[in-house]
Design an enzyme around this catalytic site. Structure first.
Site, PDB file in Angstrom:
ATOM      1  N   GLY A  23       0.944  -1.161   0.162  1.00 57.02           N
ATOM      2  CA  GLY A  23      -0.089  -0.103   0.082  1.00 57.02           C
ATOM      3  C   GLY A  23       0.835   1.336  -0.058  1.00 57.02           C
ATOM      4  O   GLY A  23       0.576   2.249  -0.709  1.00 57.02           O
ATOM      5  N   SER A 114      -2.561 -13.236  -3.779  1.00 56.42           N
ATOM      6  CA  SER A 114      -1.238 -13.770  -3.702  1.00 56.42           C
ATOM      7  C   SER A 114      -1.187 -14.978  -4.504  1.00 56.42           C
ATOM      8  O   SER A 114      -2.383 -15.647  -4.845  1.00 56.42           O
ATOM      9  CB  SER A 114      -1.130 -14.170  -2.283  1.00 56.42           C
ATOM     10  N   SER A 115       0.073 -15.306  -4.938  1.00 56.54           N
ATOM     11  CA  SER A 115       0.346 -16.295  -5.786  1.00 56.54           C
ATOM     12  C   SER A 115       0.114 -17.703  -4.990  1.00 56.54           C
ATOM     13  O   SER A 115       0.000 -18.794  -5.705  1.00 56.54           O
ATOM     14  CB  SER A 115       1.685 -16.398  -6.270  1.00 56.54           C
ATOM     15  N   CYS A 116      -0.251 -17.663  -3.661  1.00 59.13           N
ATOM     16  CA  CYS A 116      -0.332 -18.851  -3.087  1.00 59.13           C
ATOM     17  C   CYS A 116      -1.657 -19.366  -3.197  1.00 59.13           C
ATOM     18  O   CYS A 116      -2.054 -20.614  -2.419  1.00 59.13           O
ATOM     19  CB  CYS A 116      -0.197 -18.445  -1.477  1.00 59.13           C
ATOM     20  N   TYR A 143      -4.760 -18.918   4.799  1.00 50.79           N
ATOM     21  CA  TYR A 143      -4.754 -17.668   3.924  1.00 50.79           C
ATOM     22  C   TYR A 143      -5.027 -17.845   2.445  1.00 50.79           C
ATOM     23  O   TYR A 143      -5.602 -16.654   1.947  1.00 50.79           O
ATOM     24  CB  TYR A 143      -3.310 -17.229   4.158  1.00 50.79           C
ATOM     25  N   LYS A 147      -7.767 -15.590   0.270  1.00 53.56           N
ATOM     26  CA  LYS A 147      -7.721 -14.756  -1.001  1.00 53.56           C
ATOM     27  C   LYS A 147      -8.346 -15.137  -2.128  1.00 53.56           C
ATOM     28  O   LYS A 147      -8.888 -14.343  -3.141  1.00 53.56           O
ATOM     29  CB  LYS A 147      -6.232 -14.856  -1.367  1.00 53.56           C
ATOM     30  N   PRO A 170       0.286 -11.078  -6.932  1.00 53.00           N
ATOM     31  CA  PRO A 170       1.818 -10.916  -7.127  1.00 53.00           C
ATOM     32  C   PRO A 170       2.351 -11.870  -6.354  1.00 53.00           C
ATOM     33  O   PRO A 170       2.079 -12.679  -5.818  1.00 53.00           O
ATOM     34  CB  PRO A 170       1.897  -9.547  -6.067  1.00 53.00           C
ATOM     35  N   THR A 171       3.686 -11.977  -7.126  1.00 54.00           N
ATOM     36  CA  THR A 171       4.346 -13.078  -6.629  1.00 54.00           C
ATOM     37  C   THR A 171       5.311 -12.502  -5.295  1.00 54.00           C
ATOM     38  O   THR A 171       4.931 -11.579  -4.671  1.00 54.00           O
ATOM     39  CB  THR A 171       5.627 -13.293  -7.717  1.00 54.00           C
ATOM     40  N   ASN A 172       6.132 -13.233  -4.825  1.00 53.81           N
ATOM     41  CA  ASN A 172       7.004 -12.993  -3.488  1.00 53.81           C
ATOM     42  C   ASN A 172       7.624 -11.715  -3.606  1.00 53.81           C
ATOM     43  O   ASN A 172       8.176 -11.132  -4.785  1.00 53.81           O
ATOM     44  CB  ASN A 172       7.938 -14.082  -3.037  1.00 53.81           C
ATOM     45  N   HIS A 186       7.993 -12.866   5.662  1.00 53.17           N
ATOM     46  CA  HIS A 186       8.340 -13.823   4.519  1.00 53.17           C
ATOM     47  C   HIS A 186       9.623 -14.352   4.408  1.00 53.17           C
ATOM     48  O   HIS A 186      10.697 -13.716   5.284  1.00 53.17           O
ATOM     49  CB  HIS A 186       7.859 -13.150   3.251  1.00 53.17           C
TER      50      HIS A 186
END
Length: 287
Positions: A23, A114-116, A143, A147, A170-172, A186
């Site tokens: 943000g 999130s990519s997860c 999580y 999402k 987004p990725t990491n 992370h």
């Protein structure tokens, strides 16, 4: 590059989570482009898990654009220990902001996922169409479910109310305002903190989770911010869109890189009783 002429600089833009890593990066880029009518509340000013307070705040603010970067986030350890909190808090935040934005007739909303959200064993690189095609990684399943619910909620508002809302995966990430708390960070900030602490303490070894074979893709948060603003001016599809770097490295390589940079010369020990997480997460990029 961002064509700011497609965003009205006089309109109010609400950035949920404007003090967080993502943000704050989006806030900085908007400020640099000359946007002055930005709205943001700290968690002490507005509890986004509180429905009535969230509805009241957005009704009074009356934003034209909403960027949803607020979430409870953490690394593999925090996700594994606190699944109830990750699932409950994130779904509440999302539901409240979505409801408030719809009530205020907000027609442009960007939801950061999130990519997860993708299956643990998804085909690599991961395409957006892999969503809901397989089992999730158990350590961050709660999580991820929150999402995924957010993505489906956005799609539902598009279908039922005709909203021009979309989701970005987004990725990491890494960069300014990252979280270095070892209990909730992370992998990259956790490694930086652990290796630096070990270096300063003169430790002869450091122990890391897993076996180092998992691979991760990393993106600077300012690059994500630019991508988000570009997408706000040019993207309007039902399908979520991945944002990443396009190259990944192993956790072993990452550890060795961080150790070299902080000049830690001790032994790296891998605790194979701890989980690796998803074997690989690299985004298939459409742009």
């Amino acid at each position: 590059m961002i064509n700011s002429s497609y965003l009205d600089k006089s309109e109010k833009i609400y950035i949920a989570g404007h003090n967080g890593m993502v943000g704050s990066a989006i806030w900085r880029q908007l400020k640099a482009l000359g946007f002055e009518n930005l709205i943001g509340w700290s968690s002490s000013e507005l509890d986004l898990t509180n429905r009535e307070d969230t509805l009241r705040a957005l009704t009074l603010a009356c934003p034209a654009v909403v960027i949803m970067a607020a979430a409870r986030v953490g690394g593999i350890g925090a996700n594994n220990r606190y699944p109830v909190e990750f699932l409950t808090e994130n779904t509440r935040i999302q539901n409240n902001i979505f409801e408030a934005a719809n009530n205020m007739d907000v027609n442009r909303l960007l939801f950061l996922g999130s990519s997860c959200i993708y299956p643990k064993l998804a085909e690599q690189p991961i395409k957006e169409t892999s969503l809901l095609t397989g089992a999730l990684e158990p350590t961050n399943e709660a999580y991820a479910i929150a999402k995924i619910a957010g993505v489906l909620h956005v799609q539902s508002y598009r279908r039922e109310y005709g909203r021009n809302w979309f989701s970005v995966m987004p990725t990491n990430l890494y960069g300014p305002n990252d979280n270095f708390d070892l209990e909730s960070s992370h992998v990259l900030p956790a490694f930086i903190r652990k290796f630096d602490d070990a270096k300063q303490a003169g430790e002869s070894s450091i122990t890391l989770w897993g076996d180092g074979t998992a691979k991760r893709e990393f993106l600077h948060v300012d690059d994500l911010a630019q991508a988000c603003l570009t997408l706000l001016t040019s993207y309007n599809e039902n399908e979520p869109i991945n944002v990443g770097y396009g190259t990944d490295i192993s956790i072993l390589e990452l550890a060795q890189m961080v150790a070299k940079i902080v000049k830690f010369e001790g032994e790296i020990i891998w605790d194979r009783t701890k989980p690796n997480g998803t074997p690989r997460k690299m985004s298939a990029l459409r742009w």
